[in-house]
Scaffold this motif. Structure first.
Motif, PDB file in Angstrom:
ATOM      1  N   ASN A 107      36.993  34.670  52.918  1.00  0.00           N
ATOM      2  CA  ASN A 107      36.169  33.569  53.395  1.00  0.00           C
ATOM      3  C   ASN A 107      36.232  32.420  52.384  1.00  0.00           C
ATOM      4  N   PRO A 108      36.860  31.278  52.752  1.00  0.00           N
ATOM      5  CA  PRO A 108      37.003  30.164  51.797  1.00  0.00           C
ATOM      6  C   PRO A 108      35.666  29.647  51.265  1.00  0.00           C
ATOM      7  N   GLY A 109      34.630  29.658  52.086  1.00  0.00           N
ATOM      8  CA  GLY A 109      33.318  29.197  51.630  1.00  0.00           C
ATOM      9  C   GLY A 109      32.757  30.083  50.532  1.00  0.00           C
ATOM     10  N   ASP A 110      32.908  31.410  50.699  1.00  0.00           N
ATOM     11  CA  ASP A 110      32.431  32.339  49.670  1.00  0.00           C
ATOM     12  C   ASP A 110      33.266  32.232  48.402  1.00  0.00           C
ATOM     13  N   VAL A 111      34.564  31.976  48.550  1.00  0.00           N
ATOM     14  CA  VAL A 111      35.419  31.769  47.372  1.00  0.00           C
ATOM     15  C   VAL A 111      34.941  30.539  46.609  1.00  0.00           C
ATOM     16  N   ARG A 112      34.665  29.455  47.333  1.00  0.00           N
ATOM     17  CA  ARG A 112      34.206  28.215  46.706  1.00  0.00           C
ATOM     18  C   ARG A 112      32.888  28.421  45.961  1.00  0.00           C
ATOM     19  N   LEU A 113      31.937  29.112  46.610  1.00  0.00           N
ATOM     20  CA  LEU A 113      30.645  29.362  45.964  1.00  0.00           C
ATOM     21  C   LEU A 113      30.799  30.259  44.731  1.00  0.00           C
ATOM     22  N   HIS A 119      40.613  35.016  39.521  1.00  0.00           N
ATOM     23  CA  HIS A 119      41.812  35.118  40.342  1.00  0.00           C
ATOM     24  C   HIS A 119      41.364  35.511  41.740  1.00  0.00           C
ATOM     25  N   VAL A 120      41.940  34.901  42.761  1.00  0.00           N
ATOM     26  CA  VAL A 120      41.516  35.152  44.131  1.00  0.00           C
ATOM     27  C   VAL A 120      42.699  35.598  44.974  1.00  0.00           C
ATOM     28  N   VAL A 121      42.500  36.678  45.717  1.00  0.00           N
ATOM     29  CA  VAL A 121      43.432  37.093  46.762  1.00  0.00           C
ATOM     30  C   VAL A 121      42.632  37.240  48.046  1.00  0.00           C
ATOM     31  N   GLU A 122      43.303  37.068  49.188  1.00  0.00           N
ATOM     32  CA  GLU A 122      42.589  36.977  50.453  1.00  0.00           C
ATOM     33  C   GLU A 122      42.628  38.226  51.305  1.00  0.00           C
ATOM     34  N   ASP A 123      43.360  39.253  50.878  1.00  0.00           N
ATOM     35  CA  ASP A 123      43.391  40.473  51.681  1.00  0.00           C
ATOM     36  C   ASP A 123      43.630  41.696  50.800  1.00  0.00           C
ATOM     37  N   GLY A 124      43.447  42.865  51.413  1.00  0.00           N
ATOM     38  CA  GLY A 124      43.539  44.110  50.672  1.00  0.00           C
ATOM     39  C   GLY A 124      44.926  44.422  50.148  1.00  0.00           C
ATOM     40  N   PRO A 126      47.336  39.401  35.225  1.00  0.00           N
ATOM     41  CA  PRO A 126      46.638  40.179  34.200  1.00  0.00           C
ATOM     42  C   PRO A 126      45.892  41.354  34.834  1.00  0.00           C
ATOM     43  N   ARG A 127      45.630  42.354  34.038  1.00  0.00           N
ATOM     44  CA  ARG A 127      44.802  43.460  34.521  1.00  0.00           C
ATOM     45  C   ARG A 127      43.368  42.931  34.620  1.00  0.00           C
ATOM     46  N   PRO A 128      42.764  43.028  35.810  1.00  0.00           N
ATOM     47  CA  PRO A 128      41.395  42.523  35.912  1.00  0.00           C
ATOM     48  C   PRO A 128      40.424  43.380  35.107  1.00  0.00           C
ATOM     49  N   ALA A 129      39.459  42.717  34.482  1.00  0.00           N
ATOM     50  CA  ALA A 129      38.396  43.430  33.777  1.00  0.00           C
ATOM     51  C   ALA A 129      37.365  43.915  34.778  1.00  0.00           C
ATOM     52  N   ILE A 130      37.293  43.236  35.917  1.00  0.00           N
ATOM     53  CA  ILE A 130      36.328  43.574  36.956  1.00  0.00           C
ATOM     54  C   ILE A 130      36.878  43.071  38.293  1.00  0.00           C
ATOM     55  N   ILE A 131      36.555  43.796  39.366  1.00  0.00           N
ATOM     56  CA  ILE A 131      36.990  43.409  40.707  1.00  0.00           C
ATOM     57  C   ILE A 131      35.762  43.210  41.581  1.00  0.00           C
ATOM     58  N   LEU A 132      35.700  42.066  42.248  1.00  0.00           N
ATOM     59  CA  LEU A 132      34.676  41.778  43.252  1.00  0.00           C
ATOM     60  C   LEU A 132      35.358  41.926  44.601  1.00  0.00           C
ATOM     61  N   LEU A 133      34.916  42.893  45.382  1.00  0.00           N
ATOM     62  CA  LEU A 133      35.644  43.304  46.579  1.00  0.00           C
ATOM     63  C   LEU A 133      34.811  43.162  47.842  1.00  0.00           C
ATOM     64  N   ASP A 134      35.297  42.341  48.769  1.00  0.00           N
ATOM     65  CA  ASP A 134      34.690  42.262  50.086  1.00  0.00           C
ATOM     66  C   ASP A 134      35.157  43.482  50.885  1.00  0.00           C
ATOM     67  N   LEU A 135      34.352  43.942  51.806  1.00  0.00           N
ATOM     68  CA  LEU A 135      34.753  45.079  52.645  1.00  0.00           C
ATOM     69  C   LEU A 135      35.566  44.652  53.854  1.00  0.00           C
ATOM     70  N   ASN A 136      35.220  43.525  54.437  1.00  0.00           N
ATOM     71  CA  ASN A 136      35.850  43.076  55.676  1.00  0.00           C
ATOM     72  C   ASN A 136      37.026  42.162  55.359  1.00  0.00           C
ATOM     73  N   LEU A 137      38.193  42.786  55.215  1.00  0.00           N
ATOM     74  CA  LEU A 137      39.396  42.065  54.818  1.00  0.00           C
ATOM     75  C   LEU A 137      40.520  42.285  55.822  1.00  0.00           C
ATOM     76  N   PRO A 138      41.422  41.308  55.941  1.00  0.00           N
ATOM     77  CA  PRO A 138      42.608  41.522  56.774  1.00  0.00           C
ATOM     78  C   PRO A 138      43.623  42.432  56.078  1.00  0.00           C
ATOM     79  N   THR A 146      29.692  41.931  49.727  1.00  0.00           N
ATOM     80  CA  THR A 146      29.944  41.829  51.156  1.00  0.00           C
ATOM     81  C   THR A 146      28.726  41.336  51.916  1.00  0.00           C
ATOM     82  N   SER A 147      28.964  40.901  53.123  1.00  0.00           N
ATOM     83  CA  SER A 147      27.856  40.461  53.978  1.00  0.00           C
ATOM     84  C   SER A 147      27.231  41.640  54.711  1.00  0.00           C
ATOM     85  N   SER A 148      27.872  42.787  54.686  1.00  0.00           N
ATOM     86  CA  SER A 148      27.372  43.950  55.413  1.00  0.00           C
ATOM     87  C   SER A 148      26.157  44.566  54.716  1.00  0.00           C
TER      88      SER A 148
END
Length: 146
Positions: free
Chosen positions: A18-24, A39-44, A61-73, A99-101
């Motif tokens: 979601n581009p809006g959530d990426v921006r925020l 770093h941003v990627v848009e799908d799983g 780079p190896r991420p130190a932490i991952i923020l993961l949405d559940l609903n991905l393409p 996630t929004s869920s």
């Protein structure tokens, strides 16, 4: 140490379509107190390519932490989380489901797959930014990362 007085920036991988959530999220981290590279990627599929440093992400780079949405393409967040947790090279990276869920089953399943935290995205943009800043303060200031 970098050329600054503080520690080197922390590499954070945001998996969000979601581009809006990426921006925020960018806005919240930009204004935060911890130096970071978001770093941003848009799908799983791209998330796993990034983590495994394959394809377009061979120099990632190896991420130190991952923020993961559940609903991905292409590959959903649960599949990504499961693969990360089953890989001995990646399993120590903290994964926060963002996630929004609010579905009880999604919360339970995320923790069964060993998510480190489950954070429901607030609908209100200011609430969203506050949530990201709280996450940043806890995970990047209080917690000691591997």
């Amino acid at each position: 140490m970098s050329g600054q007085d503080g520690p080197d920036p922390v590499d954070i991988l945001l998996v969000e379509d979601n581009p809006g959530d990426v921006r925020l999220t960018r806005e919240a981290f930009k204004d935060g107190s911890i130096a970071n590279n978001l770093h941003v990627v848009e799908d799983g599929v791209d998330a796993l390519e990034f983590c495994h440093q394959r394809g377009d992400y061979v120099d990632a780079p190896r991420p130190a932490i991952i923020l993961l949405d559940l609903n991905l393409p292409r590959k959903n967040g649960e599949e990504v989380l499961e693969e990360i947790r089953n890989d001995s090279n990646l399993q120590t990276i903290p994964v926060i489901v963002l996630t929004s869920s609010d579905a009880h089953d999604d919360v339970v399943r995320s923790y069964e797959l060993c998510a480190n935290a489950y954070l429901r995205k607030p609908v209100d943009p200011d609430g969203f930014i506050d949530a990201i800043r709280s996450l940043e303060e806890f995970w990047l200031s209080v917690v000691r990362l591997p």
